[in-house]
Design an enzyme around this catalytic site. Structure first.
Site, PDB file in Angstrom:
ATOM      1  CB  SER A   9      -8.114   3.831   2.740  1.00 21.78           C
ATOM      2  OG  SER A   9      -7.304   3.180   3.698  1.00 21.78           O
ATOM      3  CE  LYS A  26      -3.881   2.056   2.592  1.00 20.99           C
ATOM      4  NZ  LYS A  26      -4.725   1.983   3.802  1.00 20.99           N
ATOM      5  CB  SER A  65      -8.594   1.068   5.602  1.00 23.28           C
ATOM      6  OG  SER A  65      -9.264   2.272   5.368  1.00 23.28           O
TER       7      SER A  65
HETATM    8  N1  GLN Z   1     -13.304   4.673   5.918  1.00 20.28           N
HETATM    9  C1  GLN Z   1     -12.715   5.137   7.152  1.00 20.28           C
HETATM   10  C2  GLN Z   1     -12.268   6.565   7.015  1.00 20.28           C
HETATM   11  O1  GLN Z   1     -12.379   7.093   5.950  1.00 20.28           O
HETATM   12  C3  GLN Z   1     -11.602   4.239   7.579  1.00 20.28           C
HETATM   13  C4  GLN Z   1     -10.357   4.462   6.815  1.00 20.28           C
HETATM   14  C5  GLN Z   1      -9.231   3.618   7.290  1.00 20.28           C
HETATM   15  O2  GLN Z   1      -9.411   2.635   7.994  1.00 20.28           O
HETATM   16  N2  GLN Z   1      -8.029   4.040   6.953  1.00 20.28           N
HETATM   17  O3  GLN Z   1     -11.807   7.155   7.946  1.00 20.28           O
END
Ligand code: GLN
Length: 494
Positions: free
Chosen positions: A157, A78, A181
């Site tokens: 994400s 990532k 995410s």
């Molecule tokens: N969707 C969540 C956010 O936008 C979690 C994102 C994540 O876990 N990095 O904060």
């Protein structure tokens, strides 16, 4: 497509040790698969030179009989992880051209175990999002297709990671999970994703989003592969003061232990309005699978669940606004010149951050500001404690919990981009584990009537990843999820 791509990580390791395949051959096959599926936009950069050089080293070590745990296995990273001298941008314009002079602890651990770096994977900007649509590189796309062949989001994400593992352009991938995410994209793409206990993996060298919630974890095709990768990723690290000294359990050995005699909690507050009927059905099916395998299912209550998402969307932006203060045009990445220093900061941050990141910075700055701190931030921290207390109480009577991973299957690209609150709801089942610091995994459980993957989530006690893997392996077995996305749709052969 080559049969090599059909091997999961455990199988590939065996074939490498038996020398029926070579690491270089495997790396080349994955690089070709990544090129062929480039339309999915799940890689932001392929590091072919690194991959081939690392694979050649792997072949040498295999020949010498000094192979590591992940020797020769191709891994996507990532873009939130800093990789030495390789672009590491968190998929933000503001970090364009940033090549760190250092390597994150997690990726160092993977390379030390013999892993081969394929490239950097797309993600939401600074990991803020749940559809991989906030990336400066444009959306990553799922290899699964919706009705009428419509493009679907891979989740986020870590959308690039989930998409690449599902599309077989990475054998394994790293992700990070601040509110879901890893688990949410794993569920959307029909792969296995673990968010370990907070502190299990070092955060050093990972671009920070919300430091009290961020945790790195593995994406793989199978539960056993996941335990393998996790074993190599985790470490105590003096460079991260929150990294744990609690020894890692035997995760690989836990697979196959079964669930006989285990108590599995089913939190009643996870039945929510607007939940997809097929998600409820799969959750019930999961309970049957575990009962049939000898577990005792126990009704448990997590009464503060409904406050988890609101508390998260105060705490995470608050920490993000503070973490992102460092991107000022002086130290990293891009700079937009202006007449004054303040003007340069403003111009750089206005041009460098995308809309969602700017929204989070504004929310975060607001909830931390004098006069609002007590009303919002402090209140949210108190709610966080109550959520953790809920789990502590429930875990006095159960060994793990079973919940759905997401309230629905993947949705079409573009559908929710203009509606941030609807997007935030994607994480309703995953956020509580982050707030409580607990480990959680998403395992593919089946397909919807539209042919899209759905995941089941198993949440465990802190530092008890082994129990999660035991339960996940049973679910995986029972589900018999072998479906792969329609490769034809993006140029590969079926
Ligand atoms: N969707 C969540 C956010 O936008 C979690 C994102 C994540 O876990 N990095 O904060």
């Amino acid at each position: 497509m080559s049969d090599l791509l059909d091997l999961n990580a455990v199988e590939a390791r065996r074939a490498l040790d038996e020398k029926s395949i070579s690491a270089v051959e495997l790396a080349k096959t994955y690089l070709a698969a990544a090129e062929e599926t480039s339309g999915l936009n799940n890689y932001v950069e392929l590091t072919a030179d690194h991959a081939l050089a690392m694979a050649a080293e792997s072949d040498k070590r295999i020949a010498e009989g000094t192979a590591g745990l992940l020797e020769g296995l191709p891994i996507g990273v990532k873009d939130l992880f800093c990789t030495k001298e390789v672009n590491s941008t968190a998929c933000s314009r503001i970090l364009k051209g940033f090549k760190p002079p250092y390597e994150s602890t997690v990726t160092s651990n993977l390379w030390a175990a013999g892993g081969v770096m394929l490239g950097k994977l797309n993600c939401d900007e600074f990991a803020m999002g749940s559809a991989n649509e906030t990336s400066a590189y444009g959306p990553a796309i799922s290899p699964w297709k919706g009705i009428d062949n419509v493009d679907l989001v891979p989740g986020g994400s870590s959308g690039g990671s989930a998409s690449a593992v599902a599309a077989r352009s990475a054998l394994m991938a790293t992700g990070t999970d601040t509110g879901g995410s890893i688990r949410q994209p794993a569920a959307f793409c029909g792969v296995v994703g673990l968010k370990p206990t907070y502190g299990r993996c070092s955060r050093w060298g990972i671009v920070a989003f919300a430091s009290s919630l961020d945790q790195a974890g593995p994406f793989t095709r199978t539960v056993a592969d996941n335990a393998l990768m996790m074993t190599a990723m985790a470490s105590h690290d003096l460079k991260d003061s929150t990294s744990t000294q609690t020894p890692l359990q035997d995760l690989i050995g836990a697979i196959g232990d079964g669930v006989k005699g285990m108590k599995i909690g089913v939190p009643r507050e996870y039945v929510m309005d607007g939940m997809d009927g097929e998600v409820v059905k799969l959750w019930e099916q999961g309970q049957v699978w575990l009962r049939d395998a000898g577990a005792e299912l126990v009704d448990v209550s997590l009464p503060h669940t409904k406050y988890a998402l609101p508390a998260y969307y105060i705490i995470a932006p608050a920490e993000a606004s503070s973490n992102l203060a460092r991107y000022d045009g002086v130290r990293f990445g891009m700079r937009v010149e202006a007449d004054t220093l303040d003007g340069m900061y403003e111009a750089t941050r206005a041009a460098g951050f995308g809309e969602e990141v700017q929204r989070r910075i504004m929310i975060g700055t607001y909830v931390l500001s004098a006069g609002y701190y007590d009303a919002y931030y402090l209140k949210a921290q108190k709610v966080r404690r109550l959520i953790k207390d809920d789990f502590d109480t429930a875990f006095q009577s159960v060994d793990a919990m079973l919940t759905p991973a997401t309230p629905s299957a993947a949705f079409p690209v573009g559908r929710k981009i203009d509606d941030p609150v609807t997007n935030y709801l994607n994480d309703v089942f995953t956020v509580p584990a982050n707030l409580a610091g607990l480990p959680g995994i998403s395992v593919p459980g089946g397909l919807t009537s539209d042919g899209l993957p759905l995941g089941l989530q198993v949440v465990g006690r802190a530092f008890d990843e082994a129990s999660i893997y035991r339960v996940a392996a049973v679910l995986e077995d029972a589900a018999g999820f072998t479906q792969t996305p329609a490769r034809m749709a993006f140029g590969g052969s079926a």
